[in-house]
Design a protein around this motif. Sequence first.
Motif, PDB file in Angstrom:
ATOM      1  N   GLY A 162      24.266 -40.252  55.997  1.00 52.81           N
ATOM      2  CA  GLY A 162      25.693 -40.570  55.914  1.00 52.81           C
ATOM      3  C   GLY A 162      25.972 -42.036  56.169  1.00 52.81           C
ATOM      4  O   GLY A 162      25.076 -42.838  56.399  1.00 52.81           O
ATOM      5  N   GLN A 163      27.269 -42.363  56.100  1.00 50.23           N
ATOM      6  CA  GLN A 163      27.685 -43.747  56.308  1.00 50.23           C
ATOM      7  C   GLN A 163      28.926 -43.781  57.192  1.00 50.23           C
ATOM      8  O   GLN A 163      29.645 -42.803  57.314  1.00 50.23           O
ATOM      9  N   THR A 219      18.786 -42.452  58.800  1.00 46.42           N
ATOM     10  CA  THR A 219      20.214 -42.239  58.970  1.00 46.42           C
ATOM     11  C   THR A 219      20.739 -41.412  57.809  1.00 46.42           C
ATOM     12  O   THR A 219      20.394 -41.655  56.656  1.00 46.42           O
ATOM     13  N   GLN A 245      31.568 -43.764  60.191  1.00 45.46           N
ATOM     14  CA  GLN A 245      31.753 -43.010  61.432  1.00 45.46           C
ATOM     15  C   GLN A 245      31.022 -41.667  61.436  1.00 45.46           C
ATOM     16  O   GLN A 245      30.672 -41.150  62.486  1.00 45.46           O
ATOM     17  N   SER A 246      30.820 -41.084  60.268  1.00 44.96           N
ATOM     18  CA  SER A 246      30.181 -39.765  60.208  1.00 44.96           C
ATOM     19  C   SER A 246      28.661 -39.853  60.086  1.00 44.96           C
ATOM     20  O   SER A 246      27.999 -38.831  59.926  1.00 44.96           O
ATOM     21  N   ALA A 247      28.084 -41.055  60.164  1.00 44.34           N
ATOM     22  CA  ALA A 247      26.640 -41.229  60.035  1.00 44.34           C
ATOM     23  C   ALA A 247      25.919 -40.615  61.237  1.00 44.34           C
ATOM     24  O   ALA A 247      26.403 -40.673  62.355  1.00 44.34           O
ATOM     25  N   ARG A 248      24.782 -40.025  60.938  1.00 48.61           N
ATOM     26  CA  ARG A 248      23.947 -39.446  62.000  1.00 48.61           C
ATOM     27  C   ARG A 248      22.575 -40.091  61.931  1.00 48.61           C
ATOM     28  O   ARG A 248      21.983 -40.203  60.865  1.00 48.61           O
TER      29      ARG A 248
END
Length: 77
Positions: free
Chosen positions: A29-30, A27, A32-35
């Motif tokens: 990011g953290q 993963t 809502q913007s995590a991918r």
Amino acid sequence: MSYLDLTGRLAKYLEAEAAVLKSQEYTIGQGQSARRLRRADLAEIRAEIKSLQDQIDNCVDNPNRVKRRGVFYLRPY
């Protein structure tokens, strides 16, 4: 393909296998913007490694290739 091309591809597939073995999914990011990213399938990578090793073993310009000698039997008429 030439011996050098095949060995180069094999090296890249071995690196890919090591990366997948280290972590199949990760993963970035953290919140809502995590991918979430998933690497290639390990079974497909291993199948291609086996295929490349077979091609290298049978490659004409392979310096380590074992040259097979044929046996011919002749019968007089």
